[in-house]
Design a protein around this motif. Sequence first.
Motif, PDB file in Angstrom:
ATOM      1  N   PHE A   3       1.548   3.233  -0.949  1.00 58.07           N
ATOM      2  CA  PHE A   3       2.332   4.274  -0.764  1.00 58.07           C
ATOM      3  C   PHE A   3       3.522   4.153  -1.309  1.00 58.07           C
ATOM      4  O   PHE A   3       4.077   3.206  -0.776  1.00 58.07           O
ATOM      5  N   PHE A   4       4.254   4.842  -1.984  1.00 57.31           N
ATOM      6  CA  PHE A   4       5.496   4.709  -2.614  1.00 57.31           C
ATOM      7  C   PHE A   4       6.802   5.471  -1.744  1.00 57.31           C
ATOM      8  O   PHE A   4       6.523   6.589  -1.550  1.00 57.31           O
ATOM      9  N   ASP A   5       7.899   4.868  -1.744  1.00 56.97           N
ATOM     10  CA  ASP A   5       8.780   5.732  -1.481  1.00 56.97           C
ATOM     11  C   ASP A   5       9.605   6.625  -2.578  1.00 56.97           C
ATOM     12  O   ASP A   5       9.626   6.045  -3.747  1.00 56.97           O
ATOM     13  N   THR A   6       9.506   7.749  -2.550  1.00 53.48           N
ATOM     14  CA  THR A   6       9.770   8.684  -4.135  1.00 53.48           C
ATOM     15  C   THR A   6      10.977   8.503  -4.528  1.00 53.48           C
ATOM     16  O   THR A   6      11.063   8.847  -5.553  1.00 53.48           O
ATOM     17  N   SER A   7      11.850   7.904  -3.923  1.00 53.89           N
ATOM     18  CA  SER A   7      13.299   7.667  -4.471  1.00 53.89           C
ATOM     19  C   SER A   7      13.218   6.364  -5.209  1.00 53.89           C
ATOM     20  O   SER A   7      14.201   6.043  -5.855  1.00 53.89           O
ATOM     21  N   SER A   8      12.244   5.498  -5.228  1.00 48.50           N
ATOM     22  CA  SER A   8      12.251   4.241  -6.024  1.00 48.50           C
ATOM     23  C   SER A   8      11.925   4.453  -7.500  1.00 48.50           C
ATOM     24  O   SER A   8      11.150   5.631  -7.911  1.00 48.50           O
ATOM     25  N   ILE A   9      12.118   3.274  -8.040  1.00 48.57           N
ATOM     26  CA  ILE A   9      11.496   3.330  -9.539  1.00 48.57           C
ATOM     27  C   ILE A   9      10.638   2.142  -9.231  1.00 48.57           C
ATOM     28  O   ILE A   9      10.806   1.191  -8.880  1.00 48.57           O
ATOM     29  N   PHE A  10       9.668   2.688 -10.058  1.00 49.17           N
ATOM     30  CA  PHE A  10       8.273   1.425  -9.853  1.00 49.17           C
ATOM     31  C   PHE A  10       7.977   0.678 -10.863  1.00 49.17           C
ATOM     32  O   PHE A  10       8.456   1.013 -12.095  1.00 49.17           O
ATOM     33  N   SER A  11       7.561  -0.252 -10.680  1.00 49.03           N
ATOM     34  CA  SER A  11       7.260  -1.292 -12.085  1.00 49.03           C
ATOM     35  C   SER A  11       5.971  -0.987 -12.664  1.00 49.03           C
ATOM     36  O   SER A  11       5.132   0.189 -11.851  1.00 49.03           O
ATOM     37  N   VAL A  12       5.683  -1.085 -13.767  1.00 49.88           N
ATOM     38  CA  VAL A  12       4.407  -0.943 -14.433  1.00 49.88           C
ATOM     39  C   VAL A  12       3.407  -1.399 -13.406  1.00 49.88           C
ATOM     40  O   VAL A  12       2.241  -0.773 -13.439  1.00 49.88           O
ATOM     41  N   THR A  13       3.327  -2.714 -13.060  1.00 52.20           N
ATOM     42  CA  THR A  13       2.410  -3.125 -12.169  1.00 52.20           C
ATOM     43  C   THR A  13       2.065  -2.094 -10.842  1.00 52.20           C
ATOM     44  O   THR A  13       0.973  -2.198 -10.563  1.00 52.20           O
ATOM     45  N   GLN A  14       3.039  -1.702 -10.417  1.00 51.14           N
ATOM     46  CA  GLN A  14       2.805  -0.699  -9.033  1.00 51.14           C
ATOM     47  C   GLN A  14       2.077   0.263  -9.296  1.00 51.14           C
ATOM     48  O   GLN A  14       1.262   0.833  -8.952  1.00 51.14           O
ATOM     49  N   VAL A  15       2.496   0.962 -10.429  1.00 49.94           N
ATOM     50  CA  VAL A  15       2.014   2.064 -11.073  1.00 49.94           C
ATOM     51  C   VAL A  15       0.267   1.914 -11.582  1.00 49.94           C
ATOM     52  O   VAL A  15      -0.358   2.590 -11.178  1.00 49.94           O
TER      53      VAL A  15
END
Length: 166
Positions: A3-15
């Motif tokens: 689960f991600f914090d929606t204010s974050s910028i995600f890495s390609v790996t995370q997505v």
Amino acid sequence: MLFFDTSSIFSVTQVSRYLKELLASDDILQDVQVKGEVSGCRTYSSGHCYFTLKDAEAQLPCVFFKNARLRSDAPALRDGMAIAASGRISFYERDGKLQLYVESVETIGDGALFLRFEQLKARLAAEGLFDEERKRPLPSQPATIGIVTSPQAAALRDMLRVLRTR
């Protein structure tokens, strides 16, 4: 599941990992049967078979690993075959590609796209368009070359570079 914090910028790996886990958690996609026509079929020396399963409106990349092929006693696949492929949908993180991991194959016959192509070839052959006497030898140095592309395309730059060097 991640689960991600929606204010974050995600890495390609995370997505990518999130997509893979999301697909893995869907029961329908873990045991799905898809019918379509085989296209771009290649079996490598490893025994793994890669192809695209398509219909008139969409396509789905597929991989049929050697062990699954041997377990299923599947027929040799070829372009134009209509099949029903059973397996699971997953996300291949390295290539960023959603694909069907095939476990078994049932042959349906020749695909509609393949049959239309064969009918077109037969019609053109009946018109004599493939006859040997119609064929002309290629010139050793063509007088005119046509390139259908945009002025900014790499294909045009490549062709101009090759022409300059030759």
